[in-house]
Motif scaffolding. Structure first.
Motif, PDB file in Angstrom:
ATOM      1  N   PHE A  17       9.393 -29.097  10.390  1.00  9.91           N
ATOM      2  CA  PHE A  17       9.849 -27.888   9.442  1.00  9.91           C
ATOM      3  C   PHE A  17      11.544 -27.899   9.283  1.00  9.91           C
ATOM      4  O   PHE A  17      11.962 -27.416   8.269  1.00  9.91           O
ATOM      5  N   ALA A  18      11.913 -28.198  10.335  1.00 12.60           N
ATOM      6  CA  ALA A  18      13.511 -27.993  10.211  1.00 12.60           C
ATOM      7  C   ALA A  18      14.058 -29.366   9.596  1.00 12.60           C
ATOM      8  O   ALA A  18      14.960 -29.225   8.685  1.00 12.60           O
ATOM      9  N   HIS A  19      13.394 -30.221   9.753  1.00  8.77           N
ATOM     10  CA  HIS A  19      13.789 -31.422   8.792  1.00  8.77           C
ATOM     11  C   HIS A  19      13.741 -31.321   7.543  1.00  8.77           C
ATOM     12  O   HIS A  19      14.386 -31.771   6.523  1.00  8.77           O
ATOM     13  N   LEU A  20      12.364 -30.499   7.162  1.00 10.57           N
ATOM     14  CA  LEU A  20      12.045 -30.230   5.738  1.00 10.57           C
ATOM     15  C   LEU A  20      13.127 -29.177   5.161  1.00 10.57           C
ATOM     16  O   LEU A  20      13.561 -29.298   3.971  1.00 10.57           O
ATOM     17  N   GLU A  21      13.805 -28.662   5.902  1.00  9.20           N
ATOM     18  CA  GLU A  21      15.108 -27.719   5.449  1.00  9.20           C
ATOM     19  C   GLU A  21      16.150 -28.433   5.072  1.00  9.20           C
ATOM     20  O   GLU A  21      16.839 -28.142   4.182  1.00  9.20           O
ATOM     21  N   MET A  22      16.480 -29.324   6.008  1.00 12.53           N
ATOM     22  CA  MET A  22      17.524 -30.404   5.852  1.00 12.53           C
ATOM     23  C   MET A  22      17.262 -31.102   4.489  1.00 12.53           C
ATOM     24  O   MET A  22      18.441 -31.376   3.741  1.00 12.53           O
ATOM     25  N   ILE A  23      16.345 -31.610   4.132  1.00 10.97           N
ATOM     26  CA  ILE A  23      15.849 -32.417   2.862  1.00 10.97           C
ATOM     27  C   ILE A  23      16.253 -31.311   1.935  1.00 10.97           C
ATOM     28  O   ILE A  23      16.894 -31.687   0.704  1.00 10.97           O
ATOM     29  N   ALA A  24      15.294 -30.082   1.813  1.00 12.79           N
ATOM     30  CA  ALA A  24      15.578 -28.974   1.068  1.00 12.79           C
ATOM     31  C   ALA A  24      16.946 -28.750   0.272  1.00 12.79           C
ATOM     32  O   ALA A  24      17.441 -28.679  -0.697  1.00 12.79           O
ATOM     33  N   THR A  25      17.761 -28.780   1.690  1.00  9.30           N
ATOM     34  CA  THR A  25      19.247 -28.180   1.521  1.00  9.30           C
ATOM     35  C   THR A  25      20.003 -29.403   0.658  1.00  9.30           C
ATOM     36  O   THR A  25      20.875 -29.228  -0.386  1.00  9.30           O
ATOM     37  N   MET A  26      19.659 -30.604   0.926  1.00 17.10           N
ATOM     38  CA  MET A  26      20.404 -31.877   0.361  1.00 17.10           C
ATOM     39  C   MET A  26      19.990 -31.684  -1.207  1.00 17.10           C
ATOM     40  O   MET A  26      20.706 -31.759  -1.974  1.00 17.10           O
ATOM     41  N   VAL A  27      18.578 -31.571  -1.403  1.00 16.96           N
ATOM     42  CA  VAL A  27      18.211 -31.482  -2.899  1.00 16.96           C
ATOM     43  C   VAL A  27      18.948 -30.343  -3.628  1.00 16.96           C
ATOM     44  O   VAL A  27      19.174 -30.624  -4.744  1.00 16.96           O
ATOM     45  N   TYR A  28      18.824 -29.310  -2.841  1.00 12.82           N
ATOM     46  CA  TYR A  28      19.581 -28.147  -3.635  1.00 12.82           C
ATOM     47  C   TYR A  28      20.892 -28.103  -3.869  1.00 12.82           C
ATOM     48  O   TYR A  28      21.292 -27.828  -5.144  1.00 12.82           O
ATOM     49  N   LYS A  29      21.629 -28.878  -2.991  1.00 10.74           N
ATOM     50  CA  LYS A  29      23.135 -28.909  -3.290  1.00 10.74           C
ATOM     51  C   LYS A  29      23.265 -30.226  -4.289  1.00 10.74           C
ATOM     52  O   LYS A  29      24.240 -29.916  -5.217  1.00 10.74           O
ATOM     53  N   LEU A  30      22.291 -31.152  -4.472  1.00 12.44           N
ATOM     54  CA  LEU A  30      22.574 -31.868  -5.267  1.00 12.44           C
ATOM     55  C   LEU A  30      22.063 -31.631  -6.837  1.00 12.44           C
ATOM     56  O   LEU A  30      22.567 -32.303  -7.750  1.00 12.44           O
ATOM     57  N   THR A  31      21.412 -30.445  -6.976  1.00  9.74           N
ATOM     58  CA  THR A  31      20.901 -30.208  -8.260  1.00  9.74           C
ATOM     59  C   THR A  31      21.719 -28.560  -8.706  1.00  9.74           C
ATOM     60  O   THR A  31      21.355 -28.514 -10.037  1.00  9.74           O
ATOM     61  N   LYS A  32      21.860 -27.931  -7.800  1.00  8.69           N
ATOM     62  CA  LYS A  32      22.023 -26.479  -8.104  1.00  8.69           C
ATOM     63  C   LYS A  32      23.028 -26.196  -9.337  1.00  8.69           C
ATOM     64  O   LYS A  32      23.168 -25.333  -9.983  1.00  8.69           O
ATOM     65  N   ASP A  33      23.942 -27.165  -9.448  1.00  2.72           N
ATOM     66  CA  ASP A  33      25.247 -27.141 -10.503  1.00  2.72           C
ATOM     67  C   ASP A  33      24.906 -28.017 -11.525  1.00  2.72           C
ATOM     68  O   ASP A  33      26.111 -28.127 -12.145  1.00  2.72           O
TER      69      ASP A  33
END
Lengths: 178, 72
Positions: free
Chosen positions: A54-70
């Motif tokens: 689940f911690a790794h899921l958060e790491m992937i989520a953060t990467m995806v979020y940062k790559l797409t948010k802007d």
């Protein structure tokens, strides 16, 4: 998680480890479900690794979020994320790189400790292979660092599960002495 | 019970709704063989055909009830 390059295209590929068959969500759900009925000697291992996933899921989520948010709508479309944008906007969603929604049909619980642990070992090796392709497909050094860490965790988890198989095999010798 | 079965006793609470039942899992002999050695003992041909293997060392019995009571 540090992401050093504006590259929404990579988010489309990273999402495989978010909602894909061998991804972190599938891993976490698989282990935290099997843990109830596995022999007590290895319950702790499945609990620990399942939680770590689940911690790794958060790491992937953060990467995806940062790559797409802007990203702009045009950038999203150019990155192959036009369909995602129409369905989910800039929200993340549990689907694989091909856009197929996450399904628990990709994980098993066979009611047999040996069969379950071999499934777990196979899942870790498949996730390691996925991380290798992801490292190959990006030139973002910071993303690569994160993915290398996650790949190494797959290596260690596979070993721990193989140790668990050995522990279950070894039960016999201990139990023979009455 | 065949020695391929491994019994274990998970934690059981006094507050559990059902009385605890014995738990066991089976580890078939293939788990202990990396490469099959040459010259293993063999079943007679007809016996081998029935059991599904030529070698007693690799035979894994699975009888109804081995798990502990079977369907109760």
């Amino acid at each position: 998680m540090k992401v050093s390059k504006c590259d929404p295209r990579l988010a489309k590929y990273l999402i495989e480890q978010y909602g894909g068959a061998d991804g972190e969500l599938a891993a976490a759900l698989r282990y935290l479900n099997q843990r109830y009925t596995i022999p007590d000697k290895v319950i702790g291992l499945l609990t620990d690794i399942g939680t770590e996933e689940f911690a790794h899921l958060e790491m992937i989520a953060t990467m995806v979020y940062k790559l797409t948010k802007d990203a702009t709508v045009e950038q999203m479309e150019a990155a192959g994320l036009g369909g995602h944008l129409v369905d989910h906007g800039f929200d993340l969603y549990y689907h694989n790189a091909a856009g197929n929604p996450f399904t628990v049909a990709c994980l098993t619980a066979k009611g047999d400790p040996i069969a379950n642990l071999y499934e777990d070992i196979a899942a870790e090796e498949k996730a390691r292979a996925t991380y290798q392709w992801l490292i190959d497909i990006t030139d973002d050094a910071d993303i690569q660092d994160g993915l290398r860490f996650l790949r190494e965790r797959e290596v260690i988890h596979a070993l721990r599960f193989r140790e668990a198989v050995e522990m279950l095999k070894g039960y016999q010798e201990e139990k023979k002495v009455f | 019970m065949d020695p391929q079965w491994h019994a274990y006793t998970p934690y059981s609470s006094a507050l559990d709704p059902c009385p605890p039942r014995p738990k066991a899992y089976i580890v078939p002999p293939n788990q202990y063989v990396i490469f099959q050695p040459h010259g293993l003992r063999q079943f007679a041909p007809r016996e081998a055909l029935k059991r599904g293997t030529l070698w007693p060392e690799l035979y894994s019995p699975y009888e109804h009830g081995d798990r502990g009571g079977g369907r109760r």
